[in-house]
Design a protein around this motif. Structure first.
Motif, PDB file in Angstrom:
ATOM      1  N   PRO A   6      43.234  65.665  32.469  1.00 19.42           N
ATOM      2  CA  PRO A   6      43.089  66.891  33.576  1.00 19.42           C
ATOM      3  C   PRO A   6      41.606  67.574  33.290  1.00 19.42           C
ATOM      4  CG  PRO A   6      44.644  67.435  31.964  1.00 19.42           C
ATOM      5  CD  PRO A   6      44.314  65.860  31.555  1.00 19.42           C
ATOM      6  N   PRO A   7      41.197  67.918  34.495  1.00 17.30           N
ATOM      7  CA  PRO A   7      39.846  68.649  34.464  1.00 17.30           C
ATOM      8  C   PRO A   7      39.962  70.166  33.986  1.00 17.30           C
ATOM      9  CG  PRO A   7      40.728  68.573  36.722  1.00 17.30           C
ATOM     10  CD  PRO A   7      41.917  67.790  35.824  1.00 17.30           C
ATOM     11  N   SER A   8      38.974  70.780  33.752  1.00 21.34           N
ATOM     12  CA  SER A   8      38.558  71.957  33.220  1.00 21.34           C
ATOM     13  C   SER A   8      39.488  72.867  34.413  1.00 21.34           C
ATOM     14  CB  SER A   8      37.478  72.459  33.133  1.00 21.34           C
ATOM     15  OG  SER A   8      37.472  74.198  33.231  1.00 21.34           O
ATOM     16  N   ARG A   9      40.304  73.805  33.785  1.00 19.70           N
ATOM     17  CA  ARG A   9      41.142  74.652  34.673  1.00 19.70           C
ATOM     18  C   ARG A   9      40.461  75.584  35.594  1.00 19.70           C
ATOM     19  NH1 ARG A   9      44.395  74.198  30.004  1.00 19.70           N
ATOM     20  NH2 ARG A   9      43.526  76.181  29.210  1.00 19.70           N
ATOM     21  N   ALA A  10      39.416  75.951  35.230  1.00 16.45           N
ATOM     22  CA  ALA A  10      38.390  76.957  35.797  1.00 16.45           C
ATOM     23  C   ALA A  10      38.367  76.750  37.356  1.00 16.45           C
ATOM     24  CB  ALA A  10      36.869  77.013  35.291  1.00 16.45           C
ATOM     25  N   ASP A  11      38.285  75.381  37.848  1.00 13.13           N
ATOM     26  CA  ASP A  11      37.988  75.277  39.145  1.00 13.13           C
ATOM     27  C   ASP A  11      38.665  73.958  39.638  1.00 13.13           C
ATOM     28  OD1 ASP A  11      36.236  73.547  37.565  1.00 13.13           O
ATOM     29  OD2 ASP A  11      34.502  74.294  38.509  1.00 13.13           O
ATOM     30  N   ALA A  12      39.629  73.361  38.998  1.00 12.09           N
ATOM     31  CA  ALA A  12      40.155  72.254  39.200  1.00 12.09           C
ATOM     32  C   ALA A  12      40.766  72.125  40.799  1.00 12.09           C
ATOM     33  CB  ALA A  12      41.249  71.739  38.130  1.00 12.09           C
ATOM     34  N   HIS A  13      41.445  73.389  41.044  1.00 12.72           N
ATOM     35  CA  HIS A  13      41.727  73.551  42.330  1.00 12.72           C
ATOM     36  C   HIS A  13      40.857  73.792  43.311  1.00 12.72           C
ATOM     37  CE1 HIS A  13      40.835  77.560  40.956  1.00 12.72           C
ATOM     38  NE2 HIS A  13      40.721  77.922  42.412  1.00 12.72           N
ATOM     39  N   ARG A  14      39.402  73.557  43.221  1.00 13.51           N
ATOM     40  CA  ARG A  14      38.497  73.885  44.355  1.00 13.51           C
ATOM     41  C   ARG A  14      37.426  72.698  44.086  1.00 13.51           C
ATOM     42  NH1 ARG A  14      38.129  79.097  42.103  1.00 13.51           N
ATOM     43  NH2 ARG A  14      36.174  79.147  40.605  1.00 13.51           N
ATOM     44  N   LEU A  15      37.493  71.678  43.475  1.00 14.06           N
ATOM     45  CA  LEU A  15      36.364  70.952  43.072  1.00 14.06           C
ATOM     46  C   LEU A  15      35.782  70.100  44.420  1.00 14.06           C
ATOM     47  CD1 LEU A  15      37.660  68.952  39.773  1.00 14.06           C
ATOM     48  CD2 LEU A  15      35.824  70.604  40.045  1.00 14.06           C
ATOM     49  N   MET A  16      34.574  70.006  44.397  1.00 14.94           N
ATOM     50  CA  MET A  16      33.854  69.293  45.231  1.00 14.94           C
ATOM     51  C   MET A  16      34.527  67.774  45.202  1.00 14.94           C
ATOM     52  SD  MET A  16      29.936  68.835  45.824  1.00 14.94           S
ATOM     53  CE  MET A  16      29.519  70.600  45.998  1.00 14.94           C
ATOM     54  N   PRO A  17      34.845  66.994  46.501  1.00 14.93           N
ATOM     55  CA  PRO A  17      35.279  65.497  46.406  1.00 14.93           C
ATOM     56  C   PRO A  17      34.017  64.845  45.604  1.00 14.93           C
ATOM     57  CG  PRO A  17      35.401  66.526  48.652  1.00 14.93           C
ATOM     58  CD  PRO A  17      34.913  67.567  47.840  1.00 14.93           C
ATOM     59  N   ALA A  18      34.535  63.688  45.009  1.00 18.10           N
ATOM     60  CA  ALA A  18      33.475  63.109  44.089  1.00 18.10           C
ATOM     61  C   ALA A  18      32.353  62.667  44.783  1.00 18.10           C
ATOM     62  CB  ALA A  18      34.115  62.238  43.214  1.00 18.10           C
ATOM     63  N   ASP A  19      32.582  61.989  45.829  1.00 15.83           N
ATOM     64  CA  ASP A  19      31.598  61.081  46.770  1.00 15.83           C
ATOM     65  C   ASP A  19      30.726  62.455  47.199  1.00 15.83           C
ATOM     66  OD1 ASP A  19      33.576  62.154  48.746  1.00 15.83           O
ATOM     67  OD2 ASP A  19      33.066  60.534  50.030  1.00 15.83           O
ATOM     68  N   GLN A  20      31.097  63.527  47.833  1.00 17.81           N
ATOM     69  CA  GLN A  20      30.231  64.568  48.119  1.00 17.81           C
ATOM     70  C   GLN A  20      29.461  65.181  46.867  1.00 17.81           C
ATOM     71  OE1 GLN A  20      32.436  67.693  50.029  1.00 17.81           O
ATOM     72  NE2 GLN A  20      30.455  69.220  50.129  1.00 17.81           N
ATOM     73  N   ALA A  21      30.127  65.384  45.642  1.00 18.34           N
ATOM     74  CA  ALA A  21      29.291  65.660  44.580  1.00 18.34           C
ATOM     75  C   ALA A  21      28.259  64.647  44.114  1.00 18.34           C
ATOM     76  CB  ALA A  21      30.258  65.939  43.382  1.00 18.34           C
ATOM     77  N   LEU A  22      28.483  63.618  44.359  1.00 16.79           N
ATOM     78  CA  LEU A  22      27.653  62.243  44.069  1.00 16.79           C
ATOM     79  C   LEU A  22      26.229  62.579  45.001  1.00 16.79           C
ATOM     80  CD1 LEU A  22      27.000  60.192  42.030  1.00 16.79           C
ATOM     81  CD2 LEU A  22      28.037  58.281  43.785  1.00 16.79           C
ATOM     82  N   ASP A  23      26.557  62.713  46.190  1.00 13.34           N
ATOM     83  CA  ASP A  23      25.556  62.610  47.317  1.00 13.34           C
ATOM     84  C   ASP A  23      24.649  64.140  47.182  1.00 13.34           C
ATOM     85  OD1 ASP A  23      26.368  60.428  48.379  1.00 13.34           O
ATOM     86  OD2 ASP A  23      27.354  61.462  50.149  1.00 13.34           O
ATOM     87  N   HIS A  24      25.327  65.046  46.758  1.00  9.77           N
ATOM     88  CA  HIS A  24      24.750  66.357  46.540  1.00  9.77           C
ATOM     89  C   HIS A  24      23.800  66.279  45.386  1.00  9.77           C
ATOM     90  CE1 HIS A  24      24.130  70.685  47.005  1.00  9.77           C
ATOM     91  NE2 HIS A  24      24.028  70.719  45.571  1.00  9.77           N
ATOM     92  N   LEU A  25      24.146  65.825  44.305  1.00 10.62           N
ATOM     93  CA  LEU A  25      23.403  65.664  43.039  1.00 10.62           C
ATOM     94  C   LEU A  25      22.341  64.636  43.188  1.00 10.62           C
ATOM     95  CD1 LEU A  25      23.333  66.117  39.888  1.00 10.62           C
ATOM     96  CD2 LEU A  25      24.807  64.059  39.592  1.00 10.62           C
ATOM     97  N   ASN A  26      22.227  63.581  43.915  1.00  6.78           N
ATOM     98  CA  ASN A  26      21.291  62.619  44.333  1.00  6.78           C
ATOM     99  C   ASN A  26      20.453  63.389  45.078  1.00  6.78           C
ATOM    100  OD1 ASN A  26      22.124  60.393  42.368  1.00  6.78           O
ATOM    101  ND2 ASN A  26      23.420  59.684  44.066  1.00  6.78           N
TER     102      ASN A  26
END
Length: 190
Positions: free
Chosen positions: A72-92
């Motif tokens: 499981p991810p960190s509980r701090a923001d697990a309920h509002r995580l950015m979708p992984a593909d969007q996160a990857l695009d944002h990071l790049n």
């Protein structure tokens, strides 16, 4: 102890000591203070830059959650995580904001050497790109395999596991987890 800027950025969301979550990037001033602790100077943090750093943190934490999966991810923001593909695009996209251009210098009285020049003059763009590149280096490096989410009560951090049996980000989290287990065993209803 090795420091990873990407992990430091992700850790700007942390347990506040009272059962809640604190955000080291909550205001432009607190963001400036955090950057100083990271040895970053010469950048004026306004609300726009703070928001950009927070959005980059959202992307990094989403990719950290993917890296620790299926745990499981960190509980701090697990309920509002950015979708992984969007996160990857944002990071790049953030990493590309500052083009690094190698330049050859060859003085008449010395050997040739490489100097790196930034193509964009904005200190803010260089900061965002530097943080994004640190996340790219971290996530593509060997430490990603040791990335874990701390599951101690009330902890919301990610950490790099330093030995095979490490379960918590720091000793105080281990103490809290053991105390919680002890309480559950001794106060559980039959």
């Amino acid at each position: 102890m090795e420091r990873w800027p990407a992990l430091e950025l992700a850790s700007t969301i942390r347990h506040d000591g009272d059962g809640g979550v604190a955000d080291d990037l909550a205001t432009p001033q607190s963001t400036t203070d955090w950057l100083r602790r990271q040895d970053v100077t010469g950048v004026t943090v306004d609300e726009r830059l703070r928001s950009e750093i927070v959005e980059l943190r959202r992307a990094v934490r989403a990719l950290f959650a993917q890296a620790v999966s299926p745990a499981p991810p960190s509980r701090a923001d697990a309920h509002r995580l950015m979708p992984a593909d969007q996160a990857l695009d944002h990071l790049n996209a953030a990493a590309a904001r500052d083009a690094i251009v190698p330049q050859l210098e060859w003085p008449p009285d010395g050997p040739p050497r490489t100097r790196v020049r930034s193509a964009e003059p904005s200190a803010e763009a260089r900061l965002i790109a530097m943080l994004a590149r640190a996340a790219i280096d971290f996530l593509s490096g060997p430490q990603r395999e040791r990335l874990r989410a701390c599951h101690a009560p009330r902890c919301v951090r990610y950490f790099v596991q330093s030995h095979g049996r490490q379960e918590w980000c720091k000793p105080s989290c281990g103490n809290r987890a053991r105390a919680a287990r002890h309480y559950q065993r001794h106060h559980a209803k039959p």
